[in-house]
Design a protein around this motif. Structure first.
Motif, mmCIF file in Angstrom:
data_model
loop_
_atom_site.group_PDB
_atom_site.id
_atom_site.type_symbol
_atom_site.label_atom_id
_atom_site.label_comp_id
_atom_site.label_asym_id
_atom_site.label_seq_id
_atom_site.Cartn_x
_atom_site.Cartn_y
_atom_site.Cartn_z
ATOM 1 N N GLU A 43 3.690 14.662 44.177
ATOM 2 C CA GLU A 43 3.255 15.531 43.085
ATOM 3 C C GLU A 43 4.447 16.005 42.254
ATOM 4 O O GLU A 43 4.383 16.068 41.020
ATOM 5 C CB GLU A 43 2.498 16.735 43.654
ATOM 6 C CG GLU A 43 2.033 17.745 42.623
ATOM 7 C CD GLU A 43 0.958 17.195 41.695
ATOM 8 O OE1 GLU A 43 0.798 17.755 40.595
ATOM 9 O OE2 GLU A 43 0.300 16.198 42.068
ATOM 10 N N GLN A 45 7.225 14.357 41.915
ATOM 11 C CA GLN A 45 7.672 13.189 41.147
ATOM 12 C C GLN A 45 6.898 13.086 39.825
ATOM 13 O O GLN A 45 7.485 12.831 38.766
ATOM 14 C CB GLN A 45 7.479 11.905 41.960
ATOM 15 C CG GLN A 45 8.525 11.677 43.039
ATOM 16 C CD GLN A 45 8.324 10.344 43.736
ATOM 17 O OE1 GLN A 45 7.542 10.220 44.659
ATOM 18 N NE2 GLN A 45 9.039 9.337 43.270
ATOM 19 N N ARG A 46 5.596 13.298 39.901
ATOM 20 C CA ARG A 46 4.774 13.223 38.687
ATOM 21 C C ARG A 46 5.073 14.386 37.746
ATOM 22 O O ARG A 46 5.154 14.205 36.529
ATOM 23 C CB ARG A 46 3.288 13.211 39.065
ATOM 24 C CG ARG A 46 2.820 11.905 39.697
ATOM 25 C CD ARG A 46 1.318 11.875 39.846
ATOM 26 N NE ARG A 46 0.857 12.801 40.875
ATOM 27 C CZ ARG A 46 0.701 12.474 42.145
ATOM 28 N NH1 ARG A 46 0.983 11.241 42.557
ATOM 29 N NH2 ARG A 46 0.269 13.357 43.028
ATOM 30 N N HIS A 47 5.223 15.590 38.316
ATOM 31 C CA HIS A 47 5.424 16.782 37.479
ATOM 32 C C HIS A 47 6.755 16.736 36.738
ATOM 33 O O HIS A 47 6.816 17.033 35.541
ATOM 34 C CB HIS A 47 5.355 18.039 38.353
ATOM 35 C CG HIS A 47 5.525 19.314 37.592
ATOM 36 N ND1 HIS A 47 4.480 19.943 36.958
ATOM 37 C CD2 HIS A 47 6.630 20.081 37.337
ATOM 38 C CE1 HIS A 47 4.927 21.028 36.350
ATOM 39 N NE2 HIS A 47 6.224 21.147 36.577
#
Length: 479
Positions: A43, A45-47
């Motif tokens: 999460e 990494q995505r944010h």
């Protein structure tokens, strides 16, 4: 009740259950913070749009800070009392958690995690020391099992709690939740932990502190960046050299100075040294599962953070619930049987996880994580207690600092090594698949990543097996 204003070498024996509940609360909170972040890494990494190599520092940096602050606890406990070191560590941990929750980029999050880990690093050795300095020997095995229960129960609920918080809110609540928990822990510590000081240190070993921090930081950084820079690169070799020389200087100084930061003469006790090695191996095994399986479930099989937590919950919960039973079995069976059986189960479960495929069932993952975690339950508390039970009360503070320092350092080292090995093995496996004729890029990357995870688990299996012959040498003490 008023507190004494001078050192006391006859501390009062606390009421067992209120005292243990206080230590349990602080230990649970500190371990929870290391177990929830593994679920959040995809999460994050995505944010932040960051690479895994950067975000792994939210865990390795936390563990490293824990390792570098642990050697201080023996000195601080003698200087200010272990009670107030515990209270201050809990309060600092709450403040650092708030800073983590408001982080605006990867660097600020990693910096806040370093600070959080520094306070957290004092909590575990201080709570262990309080057990062995305040409780009578006949209650120490049960107390140690309850203390270890906090270390197991937090990982049991941590992934599920993390997945739930991320699903309903966002990753920031992983840190904000520590605020009410921490304030409760502070209140319990003030009320239930007695004030005492067995020995007041004559001086503070600043050179010792600087060299141990420099050594551990340099070696970890070399391990983390070695693949990117090249293992024969001048920067990598310089870091390893600086780290090794610093740690050698630290050891030499601790043996010669009249006021050491860590009293290394506890290492003259062979039983303590053997259990220290076993505990370090168990720590490496614990983090290999905690780090790699969430990555596999989320990035290969597409499981959500909440689903990942629910898949891992039964195995972690069984691990936690076994701890009180292990505490009672310790007096009957002794450490050798429990540790040997436990390490063999860890090795067997880890080897089975080196056979993962993209299509493997969640039941398979759960079953072998269950085997691994039962092994960790059987071996972790005996490794801790068997090494401490022969030491004097005066040396227990230094011994617990050394134990927790090495465990935290090996935990940080293991994450750095496993991350580097996963990247290296995945690259090797991708090259092999290309030679075999695999041309579809998506399938190539998928298979290479899974095979890389399997290769890392094979390495972890070999490491676990090292502890088997050592466990056979630790006999039950005569009453």
């Amino acid at each position: 009740m008023s507190q004494p204003t001078r050192p006391s070498d006859t501390p009062s024996v606390p009421r067992f259950w209120p005292f243990m509940f206080s230590l349990f609360a602080g230990s649970f909170m500190s371990v929870l913070s290391s177990s929830t972040i593994t679920i959040a890494i995809p999460e994050l990494q995505r944010h932040f749009g960051a690479e895994l190599s950067s975000l792994q520092w939210t865990l390795t940096g936390f563990m490293l800070a824990m390792g570098t602050s642990a050697p201080l606890t023996g000195y601080l406990g003698g200087r200010f009392s272990f009670k107030w070191v515990y209270v201050a560590s809990l309060a600092g941990f709450v403040v650092a958690s708030v800073l983590c929750g408001v982080a605006w980029d990867v660097r600020s999050l990693v910096a806040a995690r370093f600070l959080q880990g520094a306070f957290c690093g004092a909590i575990m050795p201080v709570t262990m020391t309080l057990i062995y300095q305040l409780l009578p020997r006949e209650r120490q095995a049960l107390a140690a099992s309850l203390w270890s229960l906090a270390s197991m129960l937090a990982p049991a609920f941590g992934p599920t709690l993390a997945g739930w918080l991320i699903t309903l809110g966002n990753w920031r609540w992983l840190f904000f939740i520590n605020v009410p928990l921490g304030l409760v822990a502070v209140g319990l510590a003030v009320r239930t932990v007695p004030y005492y000081r067995l020995q007041v240190p004559k001086a503070f070993d600043l050179p010792g502190l600087l060299t141990v921090i420099t050594g551990t930081l340099a070696i970890l950084l070399g391990l983390s960046q070695g693949r990117a820079w090249g293992w024969s690169d001048a920067k990598t070799l310089a870091l390893f050299s600086v780290g090794t020389v610093s740690l050698v200087f630290f050891v030499v100084r601790q043996l010669r100075t009249h006021a050491p930061l860590l009293e290394l003469r506890v290492l003259a006790n062979g039983r303590y040294v053997v259990t220290l090695i076993i505990a370090s191996v168990i720590t490496i095994s614990l983090y290999s599962g905690a780090f790699l399986i969430p990555l596999f479930l989320q990035q290969i099989q597409g499981a959500s953070p909440l689903d990942t937590g629910l898949i891992l919950l039964p195995a972690s919960l069984v691990m936690a619930l076994l701890m009180p039973l292990v505490g009672r079995l310790y007096g009957t069976l002794g450490p050798r049987i429990l540790m040997t059986a436990g390490v063999l189960m860890i090795a067997g479960g880890t080897f089975a996880l080196s056979r993962l495929t993209p299509e493997v069932s969640h039941t398979y993952v759960l079953m072998w994580m269950l085997v691994r975690n039962v092994g960790i339950s059987l071996s972790m508390m005996p490794a801790s207690n068997a090494g401490m039970e022969q030491l004097s009360r005066e040396l227990s503070g230094h011994a617990s600092s050394i134990s927790n320092w090495l465990r935290n350092v090996f935990g940080a080292f293991s994450i750095a090594i496993f991350t580097s090995l996963l990247s290296t093995f995945s690259a090797w496996e991708a090259e092999a698949l290309v030679r075999q004729g695999v041309t579809d890029r998506a399938r190539l990357d998928l298979l290479a990543y899974v095979t890389g995870i399997n290769d890392v688990y094979l390495v972890a299996t070999v490491i676990a097996l090292v502890a088997v012959p050592l466990s056979l040498t630790v006999r039950k003490l005569r009453s």
